[in-house]
Scaffold this motif. Structure first.
Motif, PDB file in Angstrom:
ATOM      1  N   SER A 291      -2.870 -55.067  22.886  1.00 59.46           N
ATOM      2  CA  SER A 291      -3.072 -56.283  23.662  1.00 59.46           C
ATOM      3  C   SER A 291      -3.988 -57.231  22.911  1.00 59.46           C
ATOM      4  N   PHE A 292      -3.708 -58.518  23.017  1.00 58.68           N
ATOM      5  CA  PHE A 292      -4.621 -59.514  22.450  1.00 58.68           C
ATOM      6  C   PHE A 292      -6.016 -59.401  23.054  1.00 58.68           C
ATOM      7  N   ASP A 293      -6.099 -59.025  24.307  1.00 55.93           N
ATOM      8  CA  ASP A 293      -7.375 -58.909  25.015  1.00 55.93           C
ATOM      9  C   ASP A 293      -8.294 -57.940  24.280  1.00 55.93           C
ATOM     10  N   PRO A 294      -9.437 -58.403  23.751  1.00 55.87           N
ATOM     11  CA  PRO A 294     -10.327 -57.519  22.995  1.00 55.87           C
ATOM     12  C   PRO A 294     -10.994 -56.440  23.835  1.00 55.87           C
ATOM     13  N   THR A 295     -10.819 -56.490  25.149  1.00 57.40           N
ATOM     14  CA  THR A 295     -11.406 -55.449  26.003  1.00 57.40           C
ATOM     15  C   THR A 295     -10.383 -54.407  26.438  1.00 57.40           C
ATOM     16  N   GLN A 296      -9.097 -54.619  26.121  1.00 56.62           N
ATOM     17  CA  GLN A 296      -8.056 -53.726  26.625  1.00 56.62           C
ATOM     18  C   GLN A 296      -7.673 -52.678  25.589  1.00 56.62           C
TER      19      GLN A 296
END
Length: 428
Positions: A291-296
């Motif tokens: 995922s692009f989301d750095p927290t996922q």
């Protein structure tokens, strides 16, 4: 490749303008006069305003978020980077509230500030809250002709976007189905909670009555009607967009159904990468998803052989791999097992480290550091190929803010960066 450092769309240039709260230039003024025979007080006559069409803003809030996230050092770990992203919504909201408090009484700051807060809530997937802020901003414009001339139709457009996203959230995301968000919208995918799309139709129609040639708004109006099963019959003929080219295909290619939620792949994900590969040598294709989301975290789905998948992210050793717009498989060590490479840092200002995951037979080990690939970059893609025909796969990394990288495979599990030797160091 597009350079995000110069892209207003990617980095929400207008969003930053809202956050900075610049003075709004006056485009009109009140005209005052006195009623005949009266001398007690002036009467304000509201002028006919020269309304401007919508400003190109980043309605997603991405620009606000990326401009406000705290920087991290080049050697930051994935978990340290994730910590910076986890607090950005709360920190930015507090900053906006403080600006609002300090700017009380400033007539030309509150509307852009409310719009910025709406962007921020959109970035968190909260369109209902964003819509309320836009309602408040629009109400303020009733007494502010100068700002209204510039911003009213931008807000109306944004109200339509918020309403449409509300409909999507309540019907397509919270109630996922096999045909959700697939054109043409099937009867089974029509919205059972119609309020969002119904309001969107009202806002987009209002906008088009003033600016009828805005094709993006016309298309969104048609989409809103489709979600309610009203296309094309109830679309205002002046704004109808034909789907004949999609509905009347020369060849019948069949239709795809979204069955992820039926087969154990029901992951809530931002844009990211996916690899379908037989990672454990059982003859069945498994799934690796980033995922692009750095927290996922990354996910690994094992193919059970019965048409379904099992989430084995923890046991496969990939749950600590955070973020990654893209991922790609490779057999970098020629052991016959497909490994995974994840470049990172796309669409943001700060660089991020990539990951090379060695396949140990259905489980993975992060060997990025020992392979010599730990240098952080801003990358949106990478590819593996044997560029020197020595029988070993080499690595090319596409960079947005740095020179592209070419890593030569030294055949011992390590790599050497050779872009300058290959004449590629000047290309970005």
């Amino acid at each position: 490749m597009r350079n995000p450092s110069t892209s207003g769309r990617r980095y929400g240039r207008v969003s930053k303008l809202w956050l900075a709260l610049p003075p709004i230039l006056a485009v009109g003024a009140f005209v005052t006069t006195r009623l005949q025979g009266r001398t007690d007080s002036p009467v304000v006559i509201r002028p006919i305003l020269n309304y401007q069409s919508r400003i190109g803003i980043d309605t997603s809030g991405y620009g606000v978020i990326t401009s406000q996230v705290k920087s991290w050092p080049p050697n930051a770990s994935l978990s340290e980077i994730a910590d910076a992203w986890r607090t950005v919504f709360k920190d930015t909201l507090q900053k906006l509230d403080l600006q609002a408090k300090q700017g009380q009484g400033a007539t030309q700051s509150s509307v852009p500030l409310l719009m910025t807060k709406a962007m921020l809530y959109h970035s968190e997937g909260k369109p209902l809250e964003a819509g309320k802020l836009l309602d408040e901003a629009r109400e303020l414009l009733k007494e502010r002709d100068d700002e209204a001339a510039q911003l009213l139709y931008t807000i109306i457009y944004y109200q339509g976007i918020s309403a449409l996203r509300r409909g999507e959230t309540e019907n397509c995301i919270e109630c996922r189905g096999e045909s959700s968000c697939i054109l043409p919208i099937a009867p089974s995918a029509r919205h059972t909670k119609p309020d969002g799309s119904r309001k969107a139709i009202g806002y987009f129609t209002e906008y088009l009555q003033r600016f009828p040639y805005d094709m993006e708004v016309r298309w969104l109006l048609n989409i809103a009607h489709m979600t309610l099963g009203e296309y094309p019959e109830k679309v205002d003929p002046r704004y109808l967009v034909s789907l004949d080219r999609f509905l009347k295909s020369e060849f019948d290619l069949g239709k795809f159904r979204d069955v992820g939620h039926l087969v154990g792949v029901n992951r809530f994900n931002q844009a990211g990468g996916v690899v379908m590969e037989d990672f454990d040598d059982d003859g069945l294709l498994d799934l690796a998803v980033t995922s692009f989301d750095p927290t996922q975290p990354m996910s690994f789905y094992h193919n059970k052989g019965d048409g379904a998948f099992e989430d084995r992210s923890d046991s496969a050793g990939v749950s600590g791999q955070l973020g990654g717009l893209y991922c790609v498989q490779t057999d970098y060590n020629n052991d016959g097992r497909m490994d995974i490479f994840i470049p990172r840092g796309a669409w943001i200002a700060n660089e991020m480290r990539p990951s090379l995951l060695r396949n140990d037979g259905g489980t993975f080990t992060d060997v990025t550091a020992e392979a010599g690939l730990l240098d952080p970059v801003n990358s949106n893609s990478a590819t593996w190929a044997d560029f020197d025909n020595d029988g070993w796969l080499d690595l090319f990394i596409c960079c947005e803010r740095q020179a592209n990288r070419l890593y030569h495979n030294k055949r011992d599990g390590t790599f050497e960066e050779v872009s300058e030797k290959a004449g590629l160091h000047e290309f970005t």
